[in-house]
Design an enzyme around this catalytic site. Structure first.
Site, short mmCIF file in Angstrom:
data_model
loop_
_atom_site.label_atom_id
_atom_site.label_comp_id
_atom_site.label_asym_id
_atom_site.label_seq_id
_atom_site.Cartn_x
_atom_site.Cartn_y
_atom_site.Cartn_z
CG LEU A 241 7.46 -3.90 4.19
CD1 LEU A 241 7.28 -2.66 3.30
CD2 LEU A 241 6.57 -3.80 5.41
CG ASP A 242 3.89 -10.44 4.58
OD1 ASP A 242 5.01 -10.91 4.83
OD2 ASP A 242 2.90 -10.60 5.33
N PRO A 243 4.72 -9.54 0.29
CG PRO A 243 5.07 -11.42 -1.06
CD PRO A 243 4.91 -11.01 0.37
CD GLN A 244 -0.20 -8.73 -3.17
OE1 GLN A 244 -0.72 -7.69 -3.57
NE2 GLN A 244 0.57 -9.49 -3.94
CB VAL A 245 2.85 -5.22 3.10
CG1 VAL A 245 2.99 -3.99 4.00
CG2 VAL A 245 1.95 -6.26 3.78
#
Length: 297
Positions: A55-59
């Protein structure tokens, strides 16, 4: 035949659960998936841990983490559909009905080029969009909430950007993963990192009860792939690298039907997961039905 996961869990020691288990962590925003894995690994004092899809950092949301020996079957969990809820910013006003029509146009098999910042090779890949549905639309802010059920490996940020090309522009501003294959944010074991740390504090003080509740036996993989049961005499042979022969099978007729599908299957003896195997027509040995892809005993 199936494995009773809850019964199996009760029969295992906490050490056994940790050595072949899975945690369903609620990844917070602002950190990488690797950061979460590393945090869990250090807290439990493990030599090895991994996750089922970055998952991307902001997800935020569902990030299943495999512990120790469960890392061997990591790949068999990852190739399952994912469910996300998110919010996108529309660059131009659009009627609700028009937006829904454009989103519906993405259902089915699409061609997707991974974004430039992705770690995979940038080449067009086919991905299936099972659901891409509008939840709400704020005409004043031009923010639209959505749900997306997609094949593993689909980039939701790119899906939104591609939609934007058809409606005058759009970009994703929020995203949360609600489900990753067998694991959901509705599961009783789903837990935040903060809550996990509190459970570990109790575990370090000698209380195993709350940690045991959280750990999902990795044998849960048998809920997503088919099972072939072997007799007790076969276990030692398979453990030492033997391929699967017909005389090892409990129910040869049904087992051979599963093996002949040429997809990975679980090999079990009673409630014990022995290995993940697959038919291999290139294996040059008489009467061999299949061979192990990974041995778990």
């Amino acid at each position: 035949m199936h494995i009773d996961i809850e019964k199996l869990k009760q029969s295992k020691s906490t050490k056994e659960l940790i050595s072949f288990g899975i945690l369903n962590i609620d990844k917070p925003a602002g950190c990488t998936s690797f950061d979460v894995v590393n945090h869990v690994r250090k807290k439990l004092g493990l030599s090895k841990a991994g996750h089922f899809g970055t998952l991307d950092p902001q997800v935020t949301g569902v990030l299943p983490i495999c512990l120790e020996k469960a890392c061997k079957i990591q790949g068999y969990f990852m190739q399952k559909e994912k469910v996300y809820t998110g919010k996108m910013k529309l660059h131009k006003p659009i009627e609700k009905e028009k937006l829904e029509i454009e989103m519906n146009n993405f259902l089915g098999i699409i061609n997707q080029l991974p974004p430039r910042k992705s770690r995979v090779k940038r080449q067009v890949r086919e991905r299936e969009i099972i659901e891409f549905k509008l939840i709400e639309l704020n005409s004043e802010t031009r923010e639209a909430g959505f749900i997306a059920r997609v094949q593993a490996g689909t980039y939701i940020r790119k899906l939104v950007a591609d939609l934007g090309e058809n409606i005058g522009g759009a970009h994703m501003i929020e995203l949360r993963r609600n489900q990753a294959g067998l694991f959901s944010d509705k599961d009783a074991e789903f837990i935040s990192l903060e809550e996990f740390d509190k459970v570990i504090e109790g575990y370090e003080k000698g209380s195993e009860k709350e940690l045991r509740k959280l750990i999902i036996p990795a044998e849960i993989i048998t809920k997503s792939i088919e099972l072939v049961e072997v007799n007790q005499e076969a276990v030692a042979k398979l453990k030492n690298g033997s391929p699967i022969f017909e005389e090892m099978l409990i129910n040869p007729e049904e087992a051979i039907k599963i093996i002949d599908k040429k997809v990975a299957f679980a090999v079990v003896c009673k409630d014990n997961l022995i290995e993940i195997a697959k038919k291999d027509d290139n294996f040059k040995f008489p009467n061999v039905l299949a061979k192990a892809e990974c041995v778990l005993v």
